[in-house]
Design a protein around this motif. Structure first.
Motif, PDB file in Angstrom:
ATOM      1  N   VAL A 112     -38.827  21.069  11.151  1.00 16.39           N
ATOM      2  CA  VAL A 112     -37.769  20.643  11.976  1.00 16.39           C
ATOM      3  C   VAL A 112     -38.345  19.133  12.774  1.00 16.39           C
ATOM      4  CG1 VAL A 112     -36.963  22.707  12.707  1.00 16.39           C
ATOM      5  CG2 VAL A 112     -39.240  21.774  14.010  1.00 16.39           C
ATOM      6  N   HIS A 113     -39.679  18.929  12.341  1.00 17.99           N
ATOM      7  CA  HIS A 113     -39.983  17.526  13.094  1.00 17.99           C
ATOM      8  C   HIS A 113     -39.566  16.435  12.283  1.00 17.99           C
ATOM      9  CE1 HIS A 113     -43.362  14.146  13.358  1.00 17.99           C
ATOM     10  NE2 HIS A 113     -43.237  14.539  14.557  1.00 17.99           N
ATOM     11  N   GLY A 114     -38.924  15.537  13.254  1.00 22.64           N
ATOM     12  CA  GLY A 114     -38.175  14.265  12.960  1.00 22.64           C
ATOM     13  C   GLY A 114     -36.623  14.518  13.092  1.00 22.64           C
ATOM     14  N   LYS A 115     -36.383  15.845  12.936  1.00 18.42           N
ATOM     15  CA  LYS A 115     -35.001  16.203  13.079  1.00 18.42           C
ATOM     16  C   LYS A 115     -34.246  16.598  14.496  1.00 18.42           C
ATOM     17  CE  LYS A 115     -34.987  17.735   8.161  1.00 18.42           C
ATOM     18  NZ  LYS A 115     -36.655  17.442   7.670  1.00 18.42           N
ATOM     19  N   TYR A 116     -35.454  17.111  15.248  1.00 23.45           N
ATOM     20  CA  TYR A 116     -35.279  17.376  16.606  1.00 23.45           C
ATOM     21  C   TYR A 116     -36.354  16.834  17.455  1.00 23.45           C
ATOM     22  CZ  TYR A 116     -31.908  21.029  14.721  1.00 23.45           C
ATOM     23  OH  TYR A 116     -30.788  21.290  14.228  1.00 23.45           O
ATOM     24  N   ARG A 117     -35.970  16.718  18.689  1.00 24.38           N
ATOM     25  CA  ARG A 117     -37.286  16.398  19.533  1.00 24.38           C
ATOM     26  C   ARG A 117     -38.032  17.694  19.597  1.00 24.38           C
ATOM     27  NH1 ARG A 117     -35.955  13.358  25.008  1.00 24.38           N
ATOM     28  NH2 ARG A 117     -33.715  13.969  24.536  1.00 24.38           N
ATOM     29  N   LEU A 118     -39.286  17.781  19.655  1.00 17.98           N
ATOM     30  CA  LEU A 118     -40.027  19.089  19.799  1.00 17.98           C
ATOM     31  C   LEU A 118     -40.728  19.087  21.078  1.00 17.98           C
ATOM     32  CD1 LEU A 118     -41.151  19.946  16.275  1.00 17.98           C
ATOM     33  CD2 LEU A 118     -38.821  20.238  17.302  1.00 17.98           C
ATOM     34  N   VAL A 119     -40.619  20.260  21.827  1.00 23.76           N
ATOM     35  CA  VAL A 119     -41.588  20.255  23.038  1.00 23.76           C
ATOM     36  C   VAL A 119     -42.103  21.504  23.135  1.00 23.76           C
ATOM     37  CG1 VAL A 119     -40.957  20.522  25.576  1.00 23.76           C
ATOM     38  CG2 VAL A 119     -39.825  18.923  24.453  1.00 23.76           C
ATOM     39  N   VAL A 120     -43.451  21.605  23.838  1.00 28.08           N
ATOM     40  CA  VAL A 120     -44.098  22.662  24.153  1.00 28.08           C
ATOM     41  C   VAL A 120     -43.785  22.800  25.632  1.00 28.08           C
ATOM     42  CG1 VAL A 120     -46.380  24.051  24.413  1.00 28.08           C
ATOM     43  CG2 VAL A 120     -46.010  22.536  22.424  1.00 28.08           C
ATOM     44  N   ALA A 121     -43.044  24.238  25.901  1.00 26.86           N
ATOM     45  CA  ALA A 121     -42.889  24.606  27.142  1.00 26.86           C
ATOM     46  C   ALA A 121     -43.640  25.938  27.434  1.00 26.86           C
ATOM     47  CB  ALA A 121     -41.316  24.667  27.505  1.00 26.86           C
ATOM     48  N   THR A 122     -44.616  25.941  28.178  1.00 24.80           N
ATOM     49  CA  THR A 122     -45.589  27.168  28.616  1.00 24.80           C
ATOM     50  C   THR A 122     -45.911  27.119  30.158  1.00 24.80           C
ATOM     51  OG1 THR A 122     -47.636  28.150  27.682  1.00 24.80           O
ATOM     52  CG2 THR A 122     -47.704  25.565  27.912  1.00 24.80           C
ATOM     53  N   LYS A 123     -46.728  28.365  30.241  1.00 22.44           N
ATOM     54  CA  LYS A 123     -47.085  28.373  31.490  1.00 22.44           C
ATOM     55  C   LYS A 123     -48.664  28.691  31.577  1.00 22.44           C
ATOM     56  CE  LYS A 123     -45.298  33.143  32.287  1.00 22.44           C
ATOM     57  NZ  LYS A 123     -44.528  34.072  32.994  1.00 22.44           N
ATOM     58  N   GLY A 124     -49.461  28.560  32.394  1.00 22.76           N
ATOM     59  CA  GLY A 124     -50.801  28.781  32.704  1.00 22.76           C
ATOM     60  C   GLY A 124     -51.545  27.310  33.243  1.00 22.76           C
ATOM     61  N   ASP A 125     -52.587  27.657  33.117  1.00 22.75           N
ATOM     62  CA  ASP A 125     -53.752  26.708  33.373  1.00 22.75           C
ATOM     63  C   ASP A 125     -53.606  25.327  32.644  1.00 22.75           C
ATOM     64  OD1 ASP A 125     -56.165  26.016  35.047  1.00 22.75           O
ATOM     65  OD2 ASP A 125     -56.876  25.662  33.215  1.00 22.75           O
ATOM     66  N   TYR A 141     -46.755  17.077  16.114  1.00 27.40           N
ATOM     67  CA  TYR A 141     -45.286  17.682  16.051  1.00 27.40           C
ATOM     68  C   TYR A 141     -44.593  17.320  17.530  1.00 27.40           C
ATOM     69  CZ  TYR A 141     -47.124  19.643  11.781  1.00 27.40           C
ATOM     70  OH  TYR A 141     -47.534  19.893  10.558  1.00 27.40           O
ATOM     71  N   PHE A 142     -45.294  17.169  18.545  1.00 21.74           N
ATOM     72  CA  PHE A 142     -44.468  17.212  19.717  1.00 21.74           C
ATOM     73  C   PHE A 142     -44.363  16.053  20.622  1.00 21.74           C
ATOM     74  CE2 PHE A 142     -46.399  21.811  19.067  1.00 21.74           C
ATOM     75  CZ  PHE A 142     -45.195  22.251  18.867  1.00 21.74           C
ATOM     76  N   HIS A 143     -42.981  16.004  20.939  1.00 25.67           N
ATOM     77  CA  HIS A 143     -42.790  15.051  21.847  1.00 25.67           C
ATOM     78  C   HIS A 143     -43.015  14.610  23.166  1.00 25.67           C
ATOM     79  CE1 HIS A 143     -39.807  11.991  23.825  1.00 25.67           C
ATOM     80  NE2 HIS A 143     -39.590  12.901  24.555  1.00 25.67           N
ATOM     81  N   LEU A 171     -32.821  24.113  23.010  1.00 27.50           N
ATOM     82  CA  LEU A 171     -33.073  25.717  22.524  1.00 27.50           C
ATOM     83  C   LEU A 171     -34.439  26.068  22.585  1.00 27.50           C
ATOM     84  CD1 LEU A 171     -32.733  27.931  20.415  1.00 27.50           C
ATOM     85  CD2 LEU A 171     -33.374  26.536  18.535  1.00 27.50           C
ATOM     86  N   MET A 172     -34.598  27.279  23.084  1.00 26.95           N
ATOM     87  CA  MET A 172     -36.054  27.712  23.737  1.00 26.95           C
ATOM     88  C   MET A 172     -36.423  28.728  22.822  1.00 26.95           C
ATOM     89  SD  MET A 172     -38.626  27.370  25.638  1.00 26.95           S
ATOM     90  CE  MET A 172     -40.013  28.174  25.748  1.00 26.95           C
ATOM     91  N   VAL A 173     -37.540  28.798  22.181  1.00 23.32           N
ATOM     92  CA  VAL A 173     -38.074  29.648  21.073  1.00 23.32           C
ATOM     93  C   VAL A 173     -39.345  30.154  21.602  1.00 23.32           C
ATOM     94  CG1 VAL A 173     -38.821  30.104  18.820  1.00 23.32           C
ATOM     95  CG2 VAL A 173     -36.970  28.219  19.321  1.00 23.32           C
TER      96      VAL A 173
END
Length: 229
Positions: A112-125, A141-143, A171-173
């Motif tokens: 999916v890299h280069g076809k969508y903007r990729l994000v890490v959405a996490t919680k924590g420290d 891989y991540f924008h 889209l959230m995975v």
């Protein structure tokens, strides 16, 4: 799904996390088994963790403080400095656990890299999550990396504003229905649930999710069938 951004949860979606916590809990319960049964100690630790979330947030450091507080409670304040030292050792060992990518993760990111903007959405420290990401060798891989204090509707709306996209373009995975799916659906986004075999009790929900923007898969590679590649 006409999405522009795919956001991935980190712990137990990209890499192993919860089993390390479970193993540490078992060691903690063993340390103080002369005071309570392991089951009762585990229950007291969970109660303390939940009550402290508003103060410490999510992550290993807050978990360490909750272990110390629980030990003080179950020993009636009689815990020795050696006992506190052993808890700190458990916490530091948890911080130094290796990063073990889950099967198929890098294959999906490459696809999916280069076809969508990729994000890490996490919680924590923040420091701990940055450390994990660096050790994972996935940063290329991540924008964008978003470490949230809580994964709720407001936090996802803030992320949308930062990314300058509409809700239906996200889209959230992730592995948590409570944190990765329900809030995203609430704001009009898409979500794919990738269950992990161990889930922290605080992340569990009883109700089934039924929504036109919701999908559930058994393996992360299955998300590719829903995307335009």
């Amino acid at each position: 799904m006409n999405v522009k951004v795919i956001a991935f949860d980190a712990d137990d979606t990209l890499w192993v996390n919860e089993p390390y916590f479970r193993r540490t809990e078992e060691k903690f319960c063993h340390l103080f088994s002369e005071f309570l049964s392991p089951h009762d100690i585990e229950r007291e630790l969970m109660k303390t963790e939940i009550s402290n979330l508003g103060l410490y947030g999510y992550g290993i450091k807050g978990f360490m403080l909750s272990m110390i507080e629980t030990a003080l409670q179950i020993t009636n304040g009689q815990i020795s400095t050696d006992g506190i030292g052993k808890i700190l050792t458990l916490g530091k060992a948890l911080l130094n656990e290796p990063i073990e990518l889950l099967e198929g993760v890098e294959e999906v990111l490459q696809a999916v890299h280069g076809k969508y903007r990729l994000v890490v959405a996490t919680k924590g420290d923040l420091l701990d999550q940055e450390r994990k990401l660096k050790k994972s060798n996935l940063t290329q891989y991540f924008h964008h990396i978003e470490v949230m204090s809580e994964k709720d509707d407001a936090s996802y709306l803030k992320l949308l504003k930062h990314l300058d996209i509409q809700p239906h373009e996200l889209l959230m995975v992730g592995n948590s229905l409570k944190s990765d799916v329900i809030p995203v659906l609430n704001i009009g986004g898409h979500a794919i649930h990738v269950p992990y075999h161990i889930t922290w009790a605080h992340e569990m929900v009883e109700n089934q999710v039924e929504h036109e923007n919701f999908k559930s898969v058994t393996h992360i590679k299955e998300i590719l069938s829903y995307l335009l590649l």
